[in-house]
Write an enzyme that holds these catalytic residues in place. Sequence first.
Site, short mmCIF file in Angstrom:
data_model
loop_
_atom_site.label_atom_id
_atom_site.label_comp_id
_atom_site.label_asym_id
_atom_site.label_seq_id
_atom_site.Cartn_x
_atom_site.Cartn_y
_atom_site.Cartn_z
N GLU A 1 41.92 38.42 36.27
CA GLU A 1 41.36 39.52 36.47
C GLU A 1 40.04 39.69 35.92
O GLU A 1 39.87 39.44 34.73
CB GLU A 1 42.31 40.85 35.86
CG GLU A 1 41.81 42.16 36.22
CD GLU A 1 42.67 43.08 35.88
OE1 GLU A 1 44.08 42.90 35.55
OE2 GLU A 1 42.42 44.23 35.94
N ASP B 1 55.86 43.51 36.73
CA ASP B 1 55.48 43.41 35.55
C ASP B 1 56.34 43.58 34.43
O ASP B 1 57.09 44.65 34.40
CB ASP B 1 54.10 44.45 35.56
CG ASP B 1 52.87 43.71 35.82
OD1 ASP B 1 52.68 42.54 35.63
OD2 ASP B 1 51.97 44.35 36.16
O1 KIV Z 1 49.43 46.22 37.27
C1 KIV Z 1 48.89 45.77 38.25
O2 KIV Z 1 48.55 46.48 39.13
C2 KIV Z 1 48.17 44.44 38.00
C3 KIV Z 1 47.27 43.88 38.85
C4 KIV Z 1 45.90 44.77 38.70
C5 KIV Z 1 46.89 42.34 38.89
O3 KIV Z 1 48.56 43.81 37.12
#
Ligand code: KIV
Length: 271
Positions: free
Chosen positions: A189, A90
Amino acid sequence: MSVHTDVKRVTTNILQKMKAGGEKISMITAYDFSFARIFDAAGIDIILVGDSASNVMAGHETTLPITLDQMIYHAASVVRGIERCFVVVDLPFGSYQGNSKEALHSAIRIMKETGGHAIKLEGGIEVLESVKRIVDTGIPVMGHLGLTPQSIYKFGTYNVRAKEEAEADKLRSDALLLQEAGSFGIVLEKIPATLAAEVSKSLQIPTIGIGAGGACDGQVLVMHDLLGINIEFKPRFLRQYLNLYEQITGAVQLYIKDVKSSEFPNESEQY
Ligand code: KIV
């Protein structure tokens, strides 16, 4: 034989083939070496180094506080634990929303400093220029639509998104835009299952659902939720496969008892 069982490494091409062949994609979050090693050996297709690390690793209320440096630390640890699965990292809040140059710079740092295979960012048309720029540089990008936790203060709640037609329409259009911009997949989501099914059918790239029903091309869960470490969190979409909270509590209580009673260590546990 399924596409995924006989591959040495999961790649974006393999994920694409899995969608085309109707084979569901399994994804789980991880934030450290030891769990990543277990999940990889268990045969998971994708590990997501989620910014949910901000919640489950650091104890923050939201995903907003985690920094790019902290994400890099977690992701590099995960990558050292895997041999086969695909690792998506991310981009944290504040590391890409400013402009596409900043987004590219953050994505390059992730790739160079962690060894991860792709980045994920939240949003549709708002981040499209960044998605294009990152993809054009050769970095695979995963989108994230529906409930996007980095916007929690705008939403005000963690409730299901896109129930109203206007928001559902924007999501449909964002999904297509992300695909056209070169994203290799999209996390959906907490949106209605019928909408997720429609979007999944309309796209060539795989969708990975969390609280988005069974018609998505794959599913993702946060490891602490799936393993029952985080027992206060019990949304309807969650299937808890273990109660590690209880098991760990029992084990640690036994250890405490053994230490207090001098049962541990015994003769064979010393030099
Ligand atoms: O940060 C995370 O764990 C996520 C998931 C919920 C898809 O983005």
